[in-house]
Design a protein around this motif. Sequence first.
Motif, PDB file in Angstrom:
ATOM      1  N   GLY A  36     -14.933  -8.509  27.047  1.00  0.00           N
ATOM      2  CA  GLY A  36     -15.118  -8.471  25.593  1.00  0.00           C
ATOM      3  C   GLY A  36     -15.611  -9.767  24.987  1.00  0.00           C
ATOM      4  O   GLY A  36     -15.725 -10.806  25.650  1.00  0.00           O
ATOM      5  N   ALA A  37     -15.902  -9.680  23.677  1.00  0.00           N
ATOM      6  CA  ALA A  37     -16.566 -10.780  22.963  1.00  0.00           C
ATOM      7  C   ALA A  37     -15.738 -12.058  22.955  1.00  0.00           C
ATOM      8  O   ALA A  37     -16.267 -13.162  23.117  1.00  0.00           O
ATOM      9  N   GLN A  38     -14.442 -11.923  22.734  1.00  0.00           N
ATOM     10  CA  GLN A  38     -13.573 -13.111  22.637  1.00  0.00           C
ATOM     11  C   GLN A  38     -13.705 -13.983  23.891  1.00  0.00           C
ATOM     12  O   GLN A  38     -13.940 -15.189  23.802  1.00  0.00           O
ATOM     13  N   ALA A  39     -13.566 -13.364  25.058  1.00  0.00           N
ATOM     14  CA  ALA A  39     -13.581 -14.142  26.299  1.00  0.00           C
ATOM     15  C   ALA A  39     -14.978 -14.699  26.585  1.00  0.00           C
ATOM     16  O   ALA A  39     -15.116 -15.839  27.046  1.00  0.00           O
ATOM     17  N   ILE A  40     -16.008 -13.905  26.271  1.00  0.00           N
ATOM     18  CA  ILE A  40     -17.376 -14.380  26.524  1.00  0.00           C
ATOM     19  C   ILE A  40     -17.655 -15.611  25.645  1.00  0.00           C
ATOM     20  O   ILE A  40     -18.193 -16.626  26.110  1.00  0.00           O
ATOM     21  N   ALA A  41     -17.235 -15.533  24.375  1.00  0.00           N
ATOM     22  CA  ALA A  41     -17.457 -16.671  23.467  1.00  0.00           C
ATOM     23  C   ALA A  41     -16.702 -17.905  23.963  1.00  0.00           C
ATOM     24  O   ALA A  41     -17.225 -19.030  23.906  1.00  0.00           O
ATOM     25  N   GLN A  42     -15.491 -17.704  24.447  1.00  0.00           N
ATOM     26  CA  GLN A  42     -14.726 -18.838  24.959  1.00  0.00           C
ATOM     27  C   GLN A  42     -15.411 -19.447  26.178  1.00  0.00           C
ATOM     28  O   GLN A  42     -15.436 -20.675  26.340  1.00  0.00           O
ATOM     29  N   ALA A  43     -15.961 -18.605  27.035  1.00  0.00           N
ATOM     30  CA  ALA A  43     -16.680 -19.137  28.205  1.00  0.00           C
ATOM     31  C   ALA A  43     -17.847 -20.006  27.749  1.00  0.00           C
ATOM     32  O   ALA A  43     -18.085 -21.089  28.299  1.00  0.00           O
ATOM     33  N   GLN A  90     -22.510  -4.656  18.181  1.00  0.00           N
ATOM     34  CA  GLN A  90     -22.348  -5.728  17.191  1.00  0.00           C
ATOM     35  C   GLN A  90     -21.206  -5.499  16.204  1.00  0.00           C
ATOM     36  O   GLN A  90     -21.188  -6.091  15.128  1.00  0.00           O
ATOM     37  N   ASN A  91     -20.252  -4.647  16.584  1.00  0.00           N
ATOM     38  CA  ASN A  91     -19.076  -4.452  15.729  1.00  0.00           C
ATOM     39  C   ASN A  91     -18.198  -5.698  15.701  1.00  0.00           C
ATOM     40  O   ASN A  91     -17.550  -5.994  14.712  1.00  0.00           O
ATOM     41  N   THR A 150     -21.926 -12.486  18.531  1.00  0.00           N
ATOM     42  CA  THR A 150     -23.128 -11.908  19.141  1.00  0.00           C
ATOM     43  C   THR A 150     -24.064 -13.002  19.646  1.00  0.00           C
ATOM     44  O   THR A 150     -24.689 -12.858  20.690  1.00  0.00           O
ATOM     45  N   GLU A 151     -24.098 -14.114  18.921  1.00  0.00           N
ATOM     46  CA  GLU A 151     -24.907 -15.253  19.399  1.00  0.00           C
ATOM     47  C   GLU A 151     -24.366 -15.754  20.733  1.00  0.00           C
ATOM     48  O   GLU A 151     -25.113 -16.109  21.639  1.00  0.00           O
ATOM     49  N   ALA A 152     -23.015 -15.793  20.842  1.00  0.00           N
ATOM     50  CA  ALA A 152     -22.403 -16.266  22.082  1.00  0.00           C
ATOM     51  C   ALA A 152     -22.726 -15.318  23.237  1.00  0.00           C
ATOM     52  O   ALA A 152     -23.019 -15.756  24.355  1.00  0.00           O
ATOM     53  N   ILE A 153     -22.713 -14.015  22.942  1.00  0.00           N
ATOM     54  CA  ILE A 153     -23.018 -13.040  24.001  1.00  0.00           C
ATOM     55  C   ILE A 153     -24.482 -13.172  24.430  1.00  0.00           C
ATOM     56  O   ILE A 153     -24.807 -13.138  25.619  1.00  0.00           O
TER      57      ILE A 153
END
Lengths: 263, 631
Positions: free
Chosen positions: A188-195, A228-229, A241-244
Motif C-alpha cells: 500500500g501507499a503508506q509503506a511505499i511512501a516511507q520507502a 489515486q484514492n 501518488t507522487e511517491a508511488i
Amino acid sequence: MLSELPPAAAATFTVKVQRQDSRDSAAYFEAFTVARAPAQNIISVLLAIAEKSTNSEGKKTTPVVWDCNCLEEVCGSCTMVINGRVRQSCSAMVADILKDPEAQNTITLQPMSKFPVVRDLWVDRSRMFENLKRLQAWVPIDGIHNLGAGPKETPDHQTERYDISRCMTCGCCLEACPQFTKDNAFVGAQAIAQAMYFNSHPTGATLKADRLDVLMAEGGVSDCGNAQNCVKVCPKEIPLTEAIAKAGRQLTVHAVKKMFEMK
Amino acid sequence: MAKSSSTAARVIVVGGGLAGLSAALRISEAGTQVDLFSMVPVKRSHSVCAQGGINACNEVARQQGYSEWQHMDETLLGGDFLSHQPPVYEMTHWAPKIIDLLDRMGVPFNRTKEGFRDLRMFGGSLFKRTHFAGASTGQQLLYGLDEQVRKQEAAGKVTKYEFWEFLWPVIDSDGACKGIVAQDMRTMEIKAFRGDAVVIATGGCGMVYGKSTMSTICTGGAAARCYQAGALLGNPEMIQVHPTAMPGEDKCRLMSESARGEGGRVWVPRNKGETRHPNEIPEAERNYFLEEKYPKYKNLVPRDIATREIFFKWQEGYGIGGQPMVYLDITHLPAETKNKLHSILEIYQKFTGDDPRQVPMKIFPAVHYSMGGLYTTYTPYSPETDKISRPEARRKANEGMEFGAPNNGMTNIPGLYSFGEASYAYHGATRLGANALLSCIFDGLFCGMSVANYAKGAGFVGKPAAEQPQALYDGLVAQEKAKVQKLIDNKGTENPYTLHAELGREMTLAATVIKTEARLLEARARLAEFRARYAKIGVADTNLGHTNQTVAFTRVLGDMLIYADAIVEASIARKESRGSHYRDDFQDRDDVNFHATTQASFDAASGRAKIKYEPITLPLVGLRPRVYTND
C-alpha cells in the motif's frame, strides 16, 4: 466560538455504531441518541455514550470500544469510518457532519474494513508496522555514539522529506485503496511512501536496493491500480501518488541494474 | 552485591515515547536484551504532540555569546532553583550531541538556505537555541527514534509488547525491582515479566485534570502504582499550565510556543466588552500586555508567567467577550514564517473552522506538563573518580553526573528507574519550552547506560530476576487479578466517567494557575468525598473475556485519585510561590523554608500522601531572584 449550533438544529442526533464483540464474532449495529453540544467531535460523542451506556431503546449496554490517544490528529490512533468516509474521529466535528442533509441527523461509525477487528471500532493495524520492518524503514546509522552531525540538506529537500515524514500510520490510504485487501500481500501507499522517504536520505539510501527488492516482489508497487484514492483521503495531504510514481521509476532502474548483475 | 548468576540480563522499559525509546536504544546497544511495554503502538506515544522544538547550544548562538553553561543557567532560573544542578549541567552540555545524533538518524530538521539546521526563538532565552522540524518536532523526533528501535527489534535485540498496560512493579525480598505485572489490553490477560531492571518512562499525569493538552494515556497511572509500591514522588505539586491552548470539549489542544517564538503576539482589546471583529480593532486599541510588562523577553517569558498574566487579564474582565480567551496573533507574519507553523495552524483550522493565517487565534491556558514525578537519584561528577580525562581536562566537582553510575535516574527502589516526564528531575518548578524533548532523550541515552550497567551487575541488589522464586511473580499477578475482580463484583452506582470529569474540574479549579490554602483545603475534602464514591463504583462492562476498556479506565481512576491527593497535599504544604506553584496567600519565594524538594510517600494505612522535604544544594549557581521584567 467553536462550531456553533445552527439555530434550527435538532437537540439530539442518532449515532449508529457497528459493533463486534471480538475478532471472530459477527458484527451488528447498535444505535444511540446523543445530545448536541458545542465544539462536539466524535470523541466527545463516544465519551458521552460510554458515560451513559444506554442505547436508543433505553437498554443498558456496554460502552463502545475504540482506539484513541492524542485527540489532535497527530498520533493516528482514532481512525474509523464516519458516514462512509475514513478519517480521524478526533477531528471529525459533529456540526460539520450533520450539516450535510444526506446525513439525516445520523452519524454512522464503523471500524476500518481492511484490518481485523479487535473489538467494536478498534482494529489491529500491526500489518502496517510489519511492512515498515520488511522495508527496513530506517536510516542505518553506525550506532548512537557521538559521531558528529548528519549530512547537510537543502531546504527544498527537507520540505520534500518532511511532507512524507508527517505520515502517522493511520491507515486511511489503505482503507480507501481498492487494491489493498484484508488478505492480500499489497503493502500500500503508506509503506511505499516511507520507502521513498528513506531512499531519499543519503545514509538511508544505502539500503535502497533492499527496499526496492521488496517493492518489486509480490505485494509491491505493481499491485497499485492507480485509483489515486489514497491521496484524496490522506489527512496530512502526503503526496502519496507522487511517491508511488517515484517508486515505479526507481524500480525500472533497479530492474535494469539487476539484469546486468545477473550476467 | 555483584550478580551471582551468569544468566544474561534483561531490562524492561515501560513507555515508548522519546524517553522509553532512547532508553531501549541505549540499553540494547549496550548488549542487554530489552522488553519494551507500551499502551499504544510506540509510534503513537504522546511525544508526537510536542510541537515547538528541542533546545541545544549551537555554533551560531555560541558565536553570539551563548553557551551550554547559559542553557543550564536559564533552565535553573526557569525552574526557580528547584532542580538539582549536576543533572541540569549534564543535560545541557550533552544537548548538542543529541541534536547531532537525531540529525544522523534522518530527522528532517528545518534548514537554512545554506543547508544548516535552522533555529528559532523560545521562551526563557534571548538566544536562538531551539532546533525544530516544522511545528511537529516531537512527532519527528519520536519517528526517528521509533525507526531505530524498529531496527533493533528486527535484529532481535528489543521485544515490543504493545497494547500492554503496566500494573505493578515486582519487588523482591531485598527491596529491589525484578520485573513487572502487566495486562494485555486486548485479551485482558494479566501476566508477570521478569527483568533485572525496570525503567518507567510513562509520561505525565494530565488526565488527573480531566482536560489538558495531554493524550488519553497520560493518566499518571504507572507512576501512581510505583508510588503505592513504595517509590517516592518528587515535587508532585509542580504542574505546568501552558499559556496557549485551544479550549475544547474533550481536551485542550496545544498551540505551540513556537507561534510566539516565530513572532506571534498575545493581546486583548483595551476596551472591556469589545464587540468588534479582531481584525477591525486598530493597533492603538490592542493591549499587547506581555510586551508592555516584559520589554526584553516580550511574549517569550517562561510559561508560568505568561499563563498568570493571561489568567489575570481574564479575571480583570479583558477576556474576549468576557470569556476565558485571549488572542494569539500570527496574522502579521510573512507567509514563509507561517509555513514553518503549518501543522499547528492546520489543526487550529480543522477544529475551529477559522483560518489563523487571516484571523487571530483564541487561546487560553491549559494543563500541559508535570515537572514533578517519580523521585530519582544520581551520582554527581567528581574529578577524583574520573579515570578517563587528563587531569587538566577534568571538570570541577558537581559539573555533571558520573556517566554509567548505576543510580543515575534510579528511584528510591533499587532497579526501578524513571525517565522523561514520569520523573521529577531537571525542570524544577517550571519547565522551559523545548527542554522536555531534550530531557526525555537525555534520560534515555545518558541514564540508560546506568540501567545497562546495573542490570549487568554494577551495584546490583539481590538475586537476578531469573533466579527469583516463581511465587513472587504469581503472588502479584493474583493481587492484580483480585483488584479487577473487586471492581467487577462491586456493582456500585457511581459512574467512573462522571467521577473522572468531576475530579478533573476540581483539580483544575484548585490546583493550577492560582492556589490558595482555603481552596486547597476544599479540594482535600472533595477528594475524600471522591474516594468514598470510588468505593461505590460500578462498571458497565463486566466481561473480562474480551477487550474491556471500562474496567481499565475505572482501575486507573483509582490511581488518579491517589496521585491527585499527592498533588493537593504537596500544594498545601508548600507555603510559598515558586515557578508554576503560585500561592495567592504566600506570593513570595521562601528559600529559607522551601528551597527543597517535596518528597511524597504513600501511607498504605491511610491511603494518603505524607510530605517531607529534602534540601537542595547549590554547587554551581547561587540563588537569585527570578526576574524577567528587565535583566
